[in-house]
Scaffold this active site. Structure first.
Site, PDB file in Angstrom:
ATOM      1  N   HIS A 155       5.251   8.037   0.242  1.00 12.26           N
ATOM      2  CA  HIS A 155       5.834   9.130   1.025  1.00 12.26           C
ATOM      3  C   HIS A 155       6.948   8.577   1.913  1.00 12.26           C
ATOM      4  O   HIS A 155       7.196   7.370   1.956  1.00 12.26           O
ATOM      5  CB  HIS A 155       4.766   9.857   1.861  1.00 12.26           C
ATOM      6  CG  HIS A 155       4.121   9.013   2.914  1.00 12.26           C
ATOM      7  ND1 HIS A 155       3.216   9.496   3.825  1.00 12.26           N
ATOM      8  CD2 HIS A 155       4.254   7.692   3.227  1.00 12.26           C
ATOM      9  CE1 HIS A 155       2.813   8.551   4.637  1.00 12.26           C
ATOM     10  NE2 HIS A 155       3.426   7.437   4.304  1.00 12.26           N
ATOM     11  N   SER A 160       1.185   4.407   1.269  1.00 18.29           N
ATOM     12  CA  SER A 160       2.224   4.220   2.268  1.00 18.29           C
ATOM     13  C   SER A 160       2.719   2.770   2.277  1.00 18.29           C
ATOM     14  O   SER A 160       3.147   2.255   1.248  1.00 18.29           O
ATOM     15  CB  SER A 160       1.674   4.649   3.637  1.00 18.29           C
ATOM     16  OG  SER A 160       2.673   4.710   4.620  1.00 18.29           O
TER      17      SER A 160
END
Length: 226
Positions: free
Chosen positions: A113, A90
């Site tokens: 993501h 992330s």
């Protein structure tokens, strides 16, 4: 010397520094290993442009903090090298992209993501939240695209699918620039730790010698006095 999960170590002898990002990236620090941009900004300002190695093992955290750390490292005056020691997920994954030298042991992973959040409200408010999330995700996509040989559409699809990326894949896609043999990395890390500990002990010894010399030159008379 025991390493803390979030720690900046300065080696004056080698004119270098090492930063550990081994926790959550957050604006509200609750644990010792939490990392925030404000603390990092102050520490980088004190380094004077020393070569900096940023070692990462983090599940990520707040987008705003991650982007701030990314930009702090990109604008840093010295040479920056990023190393993914375990997971760079992330927000931690685009912090990893802040260097021209991006190294990964074969046993490490990236994860990318889209930004996400908790939301509540009426239909209009929820639609706006979805639109906002698309804009919040865009800087991350731009960062990945700036280093990768993949198309923007391919990267976006990977983010949509919340994709885990091996070290070999990261090198193939351009996210990493170098693979580190795990045994070589362990040996080098041990060597660096020994050198760093010796420097710290030398500084402490110099301090103790100076203190002893001061006691000789300025003796203190002991006893009871009226």
């Amino acid at each position: 010397m025991v390493k803390k999960p979030y720690q900046l170590t300065i080696n004056d002898e080698l004119s270098s520094a090492e930063l550990l990002i081994y926790g959550d990236i957050t604006s509200i620090k609750c644990f010792e290993n939490d990392v925030c941009a404000y603390d990092l900004a102050k520490e980088l300002d004190d380094l004077g442009g020393k070569d900096l190695t940023v070692r990462i093992n983090s599940y990520g955290g707040e987008v705003a903090e991650g982007l701030a750390i990314y930009n702090l490292l990109k604008s840093y005056k010295g040479k920056v090298t990023t190393v993914c020691d375990g997971f760079a997920c992330s927000a931690a994954s685009f912090i990893f992209m802040a260097s021209e030298n991006r190294k990964m042991p074969k046993s490490s992973l990236l994860m990318i993501h889209n930004a996400w959040t908790y939301a509540y409200g009426n239909a209009n408010e929820l639609r706006k939240q979805a639109d906002d999330l698309e804009k919040i995700t865009k800087p991350s996509l731009d960062i990945y695209e700036s280093v990768s040989n993949l198309s923007r559409e391919e990267i976006q699809k990977m983010m949509d699918d919340e994709t885990w990326i091996t070290a070999e894949e990261a090198l193939e896609y351009g996210f990493a620039t170098e693979l580190i043999d795990d045994s070589v990395q362990a040996q080098q890390y041990a060597k660096d730790s020994v050198v760093r500990d010796l420097v710290i002990k030398q500084k402490q010894l110099e301090k103790e010698i100076a203190q002893k010399q001061n006691e000789v030159n300025n003796p203190t008379i002991k006893g009871w006095f009226f």
